[in-house]
Design an enzyme around this catalytic site. Sequence first.
Site, mmCIF file in Angstrom:
data_model
loop_
_atom_site.group_PDB
_atom_site.id
_atom_site.type_symbol
_atom_site.label_atom_id
_atom_site.label_comp_id
_atom_site.label_asym_id
_atom_site.label_seq_id
_atom_site.Cartn_x
_atom_site.Cartn_y
_atom_site.Cartn_z
ATOM 1 N N SER A 1 0.850 -1.190 0.000
ATOM 2 C CA SER A 1 0.000 0.000 0.000
ATOM 3 C C SER A 1 0.884 1.238 0.000
ATOM 4 C CB SER A 1 -0.919 -0.002 1.221
ATOM 5 O OG SER A 1 -0.146 0.261 2.375
ATOM 6 N N LYS A 2 0.223 2.366 -0.087
ATOM 7 C CA LYS A 2 0.906 3.665 -0.132
ATOM 8 C C LYS A 2 1.970 3.811 0.950
ATOM 9 C CE LYS A 2 0.210 7.117 -2.990
ATOM 10 N NZ LYS A 2 1.411 6.813 -3.692
ATOM 11 N N ARG A 3 1.645 3.269 2.147
ATOM 12 C CA ARG A 3 2.600 3.518 3.234
ATOM 13 C C ARG A 3 3.917 2.779 3.023
ATOM 14 N NH1 ARG A 3 2.032 -0.830 6.784
ATOM 15 N NH2 ARG A 3 0.298 -1.963 5.894
ATOM 16 N N HIS A 4 3.954 1.858 2.056
ATOM 17 C CA HIS A 4 5.232 1.206 1.727
ATOM 18 C C HIS A 4 6.029 2.028 0.713
ATOM 19 C CE1 HIS A 4 2.863 -2.467 2.978
ATOM 20 N NE2 HIS A 4 3.902 -2.465 3.783
ATOM 21 N N GLY A 5 5.508 3.171 0.316
ATOM 22 C CA GLY A 5 6.202 3.988 -0.682
ATOM 23 C C GLY A 5 5.347 4.125 -1.919
#
Length: 474
Positions: free
Chosen positions: A252-256
């Site tokens: 997801s977004k929080r992984h980059g």
Amino acid sequence: MRLRFAPSPTGNLHIGTLRTALFNWVFAQKHQATLVLRIEDTDLERSHAEFEGSILEGLAWMGITLDEGPVQGGPYGPYRQSERIQLGIYQTYAQKLVDEKKAYPCFCTDSDLDSERQLAQTQKVPYVYSRKCMHLSEAEILEKKAAQVPATIRFKIPHAQTLTFRDLIREEISFDMALISDFVLVKSDGTPSYNFAVVVDDMLMEITHVIRGEDHISNTPRQIVLYQALGATHPQFAHLPMILGPDKSKLSKRHGATSVIEYQSNGYLNTALRNYLMLLGWSSPDGKELLDIHTICDNFSLDRLSKSGAVFDVTKLKWMNGQYIRALENEALYAALFPYVSEELRSAKKLKDMMVSVKDNLDLLTDISLYLPVYFNSPESFKEAVSAFAFSEADKDVLIAFKNALVSFQGEELTAEAVDVILQTLLVTTGLGKGKVFKPIRLACSASATGPHLPDFVSIMGKDRIVERVSWVL
Ligand code: GLU
């Protein structure tokens, strides 16, 4: 064989969706199958033309070619579900199912359904729709319709069945249909649900193989019973393993960065990203990882797909990108790097040579901005930077010998090859190791311990500037 890639244009194209497209395309290439692009824009509020544009751009960037779709057209169009809604395609099939008593109108409100769900929760049983509306009489239905009570159309799930299907990747998967609610085919605003539209379209477009993300496995039994109700054979299904972040949760977004466009602007080559994405779930029979697209297409088979999630490892992708950059011919390197060069440096003389000289340093195309400045620092900034380094007497002896060799160089042009000869001779005459010779020269000429290939650098800078720089530290 007919395959389809069926994205919803509700956001920019992201890595997971692109991988699905890629696997479909590679499979289609391998089997000379037809690949269809279908835009699943039934959610009229969240779907936007600009996102369809982002999908098309991303596919083109990856070299994914399409045989049929909104742009190409084709005999099974239109290829946007919004246009198919306009043609009444889904309504026709919904009506057919209602007429055959395989579906029924449902007048339950959201709050009716919430209460049912809550009741199931307190009783600690899985929630399955009560079928309250399935038992309405014709008269009751007519009455509600006349009063314009909003209605959905629900599909009557054959609850008595245990449904088993053979997934091309996961083999047999079974579902107890008694645990599945009669799902909505047509929403109260008249638009079809995903499960309904996808089945009608895959059926009408004569799709034979559905390759999609694992998150759709739980939809598959619903879709299969719908095919059965429509008297159609269902396509074969292959569910790709999930893409995970390094912490093993869904990417997801929080992984980059997850949007494809960001990879492009962050300096990834399409060829490297494509190669890397193929390894998310698939492996080559010979275990090799750096693979050109023809080899991938030739060797691809679904039985080499993994069932477990594939971790998206940015470090590895970056490494692979570096490998692809180093494999570029000079002209291709120049073309790839040029957009990432700051505007004021774009007209610099010998720009192409400079790029080639730092090729080995680049993992990302954007890294070029870190390595070009060494060619452009002013005498003042160079002097300041070089003053940070202490040169020993031995270093200075090397620098003197290097300077003398440059000064007495008689050739017409100080080419990289000529510099290389000078350096190799220095190794012999000083009897020192490479580090002891190259390091002080590099520091004295570039004020940096790392950077361009040394002979290239010296040649590009030219004899005069290099002699001047070496003299400063002596
Ligand atoms: N529109 C669906 C999605 O983007 C397609 C799923 C499918 O391939 O059936 O997830």
